[in-house]
Design a protein around this motif. Structure first.
Motif, short mmCIF file in Angstrom:
data_model
loop_
_atom_site.label_atom_id
_atom_site.label_comp_id
_atom_site.label_asym_id
_atom_site.label_seq_id
_atom_site.Cartn_x
_atom_site.Cartn_y
_atom_site.Cartn_z
N LEU A 176 28.32 34.65 2.29
CA LEU A 176 28.93 35.76 1.56
C LEU A 176 27.93 36.85 1.17
O LEU A 176 28.23 37.71 0.34
N ALA A 205 32.45 38.71 -3.43
CA ALA A 205 33.38 37.60 -3.60
C ALA A 205 34.69 38.10 -4.19
O ALA A 205 34.71 38.97 -5.06
N ASN A 221 36.61 41.19 -0.70
CA ASN A 221 36.48 40.64 0.65
C ASN A 221 37.82 40.59 1.39
O ASN A 221 37.91 39.97 2.45
N THR A 233 40.77 39.31 0.25
CA THR A 233 41.66 38.17 -0.04
C THR A 233 42.66 38.54 -1.12
O THR A 233 42.56 39.58 -1.77
N GLU A 255 41.64 31.85 -4.37
CA GLU A 255 40.71 32.28 -3.33
C GLU A 255 39.51 33.01 -3.93
O GLU A 255 38.37 32.83 -3.49
N GLN A 299 35.49 31.80 -3.80
CA GLN A 299 34.44 32.66 -3.24
C GLN A 299 33.36 32.94 -4.27
O GLN A 299 32.17 32.99 -3.95
N ILE A 302 36.54 30.89 4.14
CA ILE A 302 35.36 31.72 4.37
C ILE A 302 35.11 31.90 5.86
O ILE A 302 34.77 32.99 6.33
#
Length: 621
Positions: free
Chosen positions: A353, A364, A368, A370, A375, A379, A410
């Motif tokens: 990451l 995170a 990213n 998501t 989630e 992260q 990931i």
């Protein structure tokens, strides 16, 4: 100087900050409002299919989302309880007022963690390496690593009807400078969208019109330490209702007034959590859609209307309510809206990451691409651990796809990228029989303890559980059920066939109708329930698990074939143009990762392997 600075106090930020501090790294968490850490701006719940397993994995690795959820839950369910163990997961309704306070308590209690209420204007970047942050008040704070966990606050805008307002969720301040900087340094910044429904005053709802959805009576916990469960917490019901034909006609006739269909939306919305407008348009054959009323807190009267996420103007939202019995006369306490925000294409990230183009900068959560609190938290935890390892000059921590849903997520992000906000689904995990709700601690606690995120107390509890598990599995294997009249009478009463020779309890348990209650009958009830559950699953699914493990080992061989960092894909003859471009963009770390890139086919992989092996032969490896 700090070892790490975390920008943002959402679910990703708090896990990143706590993990780093537990690793004895000097850590600073910067957020605009400490009273809103780990807030729940959308659905007041944690868990669900696949996501509930992630919360268990976070707990096994030393994170706090599961513990805080157990303390703050007002309803808990085990989903898919009648199905196989590979798809079971917990889901909890949380108290939206209480949960952030619980998380803030964890933050304040953590040694080595500083908390600062401020806004970050920009990153301090020199020679493509992050050095710290510049606050809006002009102060510079330096650190060895920085983790961006800004959620939906990057250049965000609220959309309702034909109006777009620069704002973060619930009218909070948005952050502008960071996404522009990321663009300047070559990262691909994308525009995404999500939304939230209206909140209603529960005093004005006719609950007699709906189907009651209570929680399960069993004591379920996300955390592997059941002591975080609040026995005295009040339990609340949810309620099921449906849209009507009148609802659908109203929405169809007013689509031009929705932000989504008026043309003012720039961002791409979530495929798996569509607005009510999207549902009516894309699923036009459906005569009705489900709606769930979910309590947001025992301290206030707001009720979350799941299933009515919308970007219609307020007057149309009022009219929609009028078409649905039971909420036709309900008072709106907050109107629904869409929100769009900047994110990065996760192809810009390494598997740890860290961004590929800016050294020591980690990202995170929703930045990213998501969606979802779970989630994001996962992260954040992984980014925190990896930032700590980077500071210590240690190898990164990368979970494989057969080890955790976190590893699946990931790998999906950094290998495949996204077209719309990513949501973790059970179907994404090809090894879901391994990475179950029941065995997260057995899979991951050793890692958490190794990195210093799992405490000595938690590790001792884990080892005690493992010892009890080993004791019981040995007892099950060594105990033989004799073919006497008493045992056969018991089996017949259990709708199971009689036995005519002795049989181990282990093999008897393989019968579909025999379960953990039968272990207790023959051996006594002296272990915790999760120990019996674990034994039952491992025995009953032993054949399937072994078969899947063999398949996973074949794939693992490809994961172990590492790709040198200096491979020049332009030098590989006969590689397809698409494969060449995708490989250059993703820069996979292994042949296994390369094989999962969309657009890279089996022939391309064979050519890549031949090229790497020829280089090794030439260089004498």
């Amino acid at each position: 100087m700090y070892d790490s600075i975390i920008i943002g106090g959402g679910h990703a930020g708090v896990e990143a900050a706590l993990s780093l501090a537990k690793m004895n790294k000097k850590t600073l968490l910067i957020t605009g409002n400490l009273d809103k850490v780990a807030s729940l701006p959308c659905n007041p719940s944690i868990g669900g299919p696949a996501k509930g397993v992630v919360v268990r994995e976070i707990d096994a690795l030393g994170g706090i989302q599961g513990k805080a959820s157990d303390e703050g839950q007002i309803q808990m369910k085990l989903l898919n309880a009648s199905k196989g163990p590979a798809v079971r997961a917990y889901r909890a309704q949380l108290d939206k007022v209480k949960y952030p306070k619980i998380v803030l308590r964890y933050l304040k209690q953590q040694e080595g963690l500083d908390l600062l209420e401020e806004f970050v204007d920009k990153l301090i970047i020199e020679d493509n390496e992050v050095k710290g942050v510049l606050l809006e008040n002009g102060e510079k704070i330096f650190s060895k690593t920085v983790i961006i966990t800004t959620g939906t606050y990057l250049r965000s805008a609220i959309l309702r009807g034909l109006t777009k307002t620069e704002s973060g969720p619930d009218g909070d301040k948005t952050t502008k400078g960071i996404s522009g900087q990321l663009k300047e340094h070559g990262l691909e910044v994308i525009r995404l969208k999500t939304g939230t429904p209206m909140r209603l005053d529960k005093k004005t709802i006719d609950f007699s019109q709906f189907v009651v959805q209570p929680g399960d009576p069993e004591k379920y916990t996300f955390s592997h330490d059941p002591s975080y469960f609040n026995e005295n917490a009040p339990k609340e019901n949810c309620y099921l209702l449906h849209t009507t034909e009148e609802t659908h006609n109203l929405i169809r006739n007013n689509l031009a007034l929705s932000s989504m269909y008026s043309g003012i939306v720039e961002g791409v919305g979530p495929r798996y959590c569509p607005s009510i407008e999207d549902k009516i348009v894309k699923f036009s054959e459906q005569p009705r859609h489900q709606i769930f009323l979910e309590p947001e807190s025992i301290y206030w009267d707001e009720v979350y209307v799941q299933g009515l996420s919308t970007s219609f103007p307020e007057d149309i939202q009022d009219k929609i309510l009028k078409t649905i019995p039971g909420i036709a006369n309900a008072r709106v306490m907050k109107y629904g809206y869409a929100i769009e925000y900047d994110a990065i294409n996760p192809l810009e990230l390494n598997p740890n990451l860290e961004t590929k183009k800016i050294k020591n900068l980690f990202c995170a959560g929703q930045i990213n691409g998501t969606s979802g609190y779970e989630e994001a938290a996962a992260q954040g935890l992984m980014a925190g651990i990896n930032a700590g390892l980077k500071v210590s000059n240690e190898e990164p921590f990368i979970l494989k796809r057969d080890e955790a849903y976190i590893g699946v997520m990931i790998d999906d992000l950094v290998t495949k990228g996204i077209d719309d906000p990513y949501r973790l689904l059970t179907s994404r995990a090809e090894y879901r029989l391994f990475i179950r709700n029941d065995n997260a601690d057995l899979r991951l606690t050793e890692y958490g303890y190794k990195f210093g995120v799992v405490s000595d107390k938690e590790y001792e509890m884990f080892n005690n559980k493992k010892a009890k598990f080993e004791e019981l599995i040995n007892n099950v294997k060594e105990f033989y059920v004799m073919p006497n009249e008493e045992n056969n009478e018991y089996l017949v009463n259990r709708d199971s066939a009689r036995i005519f020779e002795k049989i181990s309890l282990f093999n008897l348990l393989k019968r579909p109708e025999i379960n953990k209650d039968d272990i207790k009958y023959f051996l006594g009830n002296k272990f915790d329930e999760d120990i019996y559950e674990q034994i039952e699953i491992q025995v009953k699914y032993e054949g399937y698990i072994n078969k899947a493990r063999k398949e996973a080992e074949k794939v693992l061989k490809l994961e172990n074939k590492k790709i040198p960092n200096d491979v020049n894909y332009d030098h590989i003859s006969n590689l397809s143009y698409e494969a060449r471009e995708k490989l250059k963009r993703v820069l996979p770390k292994s042949i296994g990762q390369a094989s999962r890139i969309m657009g890279v086919n089996a022939t391309d992989i064979s050519l890549l392997i031949l090229y790497i092996e020829s280089r090794r032969n030439i260089n004498g490896f």
